[in-house]
Design an enzyme around this catalytic site. Structure first.
Site, PDB file in Angstrom:
ATOM      1  N   THR A  97     -50.335  58.948  -3.469  1.00  0.00           N
ATOM      2  CA  THR A  97     -50.835  59.717  -4.430  1.00  0.00           C
ATOM      3  C   THR A  97     -50.312  59.467  -5.627  1.00  0.00           C
ATOM      4  O   THR A  97     -50.716  59.766  -6.671  1.00  0.00           O
ATOM      5  CB  THR A  97     -50.980  61.113  -3.702  1.00  0.00           C
ATOM      6  N   GLY A 129     -64.873  62.925   3.255  1.00  0.00           N
ATOM      7  CA  GLY A 129     -65.928  63.415   4.509  1.00  0.00           C
ATOM      8  C   GLY A 129     -66.721  62.217   4.692  1.00  0.00           C
ATOM      9  O   GLY A 129     -67.009  61.802   5.849  1.00  0.00           O
ATOM     10  N   GLU A 174     -56.782  69.440  -6.196  1.00  0.00           N
ATOM     11  CA  GLU A 174     -56.073  70.496  -5.408  1.00  0.00           C
ATOM     12  C   GLU A 174     -54.668  70.807  -5.809  1.00  0.00           C
ATOM     13  O   GLU A 174     -54.148  71.831  -5.907  1.00  0.00           O
ATOM     14  CB  GLU A 174     -55.824  69.864  -3.885  1.00  0.00           C
ATOM     15  N   LYS A 208     -47.850  67.246  -2.046  1.00  0.00           N
ATOM     16  CA  LYS A 208     -47.818  65.975  -2.753  1.00  0.00           C
ATOM     17  C   LYS A 208     -48.509  66.087  -3.861  1.00  0.00           C
ATOM     18  O   LYS A 208     -48.519  65.148  -4.799  1.00  0.00           O
ATOM     19  CB  LYS A 208     -47.836  64.986  -1.644  1.00  0.00           C
TER      20      LYS A 208
END
Length: 340
Positions: free
Chosen positions: A250, A14, A283, A193
């Site tokens: 990632t 952000g 996550e 992912k």
């Protein structure tokens, strides 16, 4: 034309997206419910917990007042952990007076409901208060965007006009944005992912090399595609930026929190130890639960995903789990049902 843009969530991504918007001539305002963080951004122009080396422009402002953040903003960018999105979206909806474009730059699936972020926003913010919903996703570590490393990502929406407006906001000489109408595929690629990145980190932690990494990425992409297509995604999306592109970055970078978490798991740490050490949301650890439940719902085989779940939540040994995966029955690489 200069636009005021609310950025809801002042974590690393952000903060960096607010930086890009300011550099592109817009007026971003970051929202955080952490007062010390807001004071630091406004007074010292830093956000050291998330980006220790970044100095922000004085024009990047922050606030703890959600109403102040969204007033006069025509675009609202959600950059929150998945578990916080619904609550905050509900608060935003109550404060909105005019139609806005909603943008999600988060990656995950909601627990229990299994909803994508755009679906949460659609449910919580009525159609009369939004012009469109756009998912902004792709291979983009905040640490690298912060130093203007070359980055390409996707703005996906069923509303192409909204996607093009978001594309225009972020385009510059180090960020290139492509549009895509397949928001389903883009969001599934972005969420799933993270699971495979946990596995990639675990392989590295165990000392496996490039062959193992390539195998995991390739067969992981097969699982991501299989599940996404079952829910209406375009297969071609998974060979694009938010599919294979995001998966590569990632699964191969120490910047990835999911890779870091997997690396610690491979070295013998427990999930609780990992989450405490990483200090930010991982996550993949929650998304793997949703993915396994969705696979069961659709009767889809996801052996890698299921193996990662067993390590995280059934306390399976990582090495034993890898051997079990390798010793499954022989199969063709690809056929009509794409077995893994």
């Amino acid at each position: 034309m200069k636009k005021r843009i609310a950025v809801i969530g002042a974590g690393s991504w952000g903060t960096v997206l607010a930086k890009v918007l300011e550099e592109n001539g817009h007026e971003p305002i970051l929202y955080s419910n952490v007062e010390n963080q807001v004071m630091e951004i406004n007074e010292k122009h830093t956000n050291k917990r998330f980006l220790p080396n970044l100095v922000l422009s004085e024009n990047v402002k922050a606030t703890t007042d959600l109403k102040e953040a969204i007033i006069n903003s025509k675009i609202i960018l959600f950059v929150l952990p998945t578990k916080a999105t619904r609550v905050v979206a509900r608060q935003v909806s109550k404060l909105l007076e005019d139609k806005v474009i909603l943008v999600t730059a988060s990656k995950g699936l909601e627990q229990k409901t299994h909803k994508r972020i755009s679906e949460i926003l659609q449910e919580e913010i009525p159609e009369g208060k939004r012009e469109g919903i756009v998912a902004l996703s792709g291979p983009s570590h905040a640490e690298e965007v912060a130093v203007k490393d070359l980055t390409t990502i996707t703005a996906a929406s069923a509303n192409l006009d909204a996607a093009e407006k978001v594309q225009e906001l972020f385009m510059n000489n180090y960020m290139r944005i492509y549009t895509n109408k397949d928001i389903i595929g883009v969001e599934y690629g972005a969420a799933l992912k993270n699971i495979i990145a946990l596995g990639a980190g675990a392989l590295a932690g165990l000392g496996y090399g490039d062959n193992a990494k390539a195998a995991l990425i390739t067969r992981g992409l097969a699982e991501i595609s299989r599940l996404g297509i079952a829910f209406g995604a375009d297969p071609l999306t998974f060979i694009g930026l938010s599919g294979v592109g995001d998966l590569i970055v990632t699964c191969t970078s120490i910047h990835s929190r999911n890779w870091q978490a997997g690396n610690m798991l491979g070295k013998g740490h427990s999930l609780d130890e990992v989450l405490e050490t990483v200090g930010m949301v991982v996550e993949g650890a929650s998304t793997v639960v949703a993915a396994c439940e969705l696979a069961k719902e659709k009767n889809i085989e996801l052996p890698i995903t299921e193996a990662i779940y067993s390590v995280l939540y059934d306390h399976a040994d990582v090495r034993d789990t890898i051997i079990e995966l390798m010793n499954r029955d022989p199969k063709a690489e690809a056929h009509s049902k794409d077995q893994n």
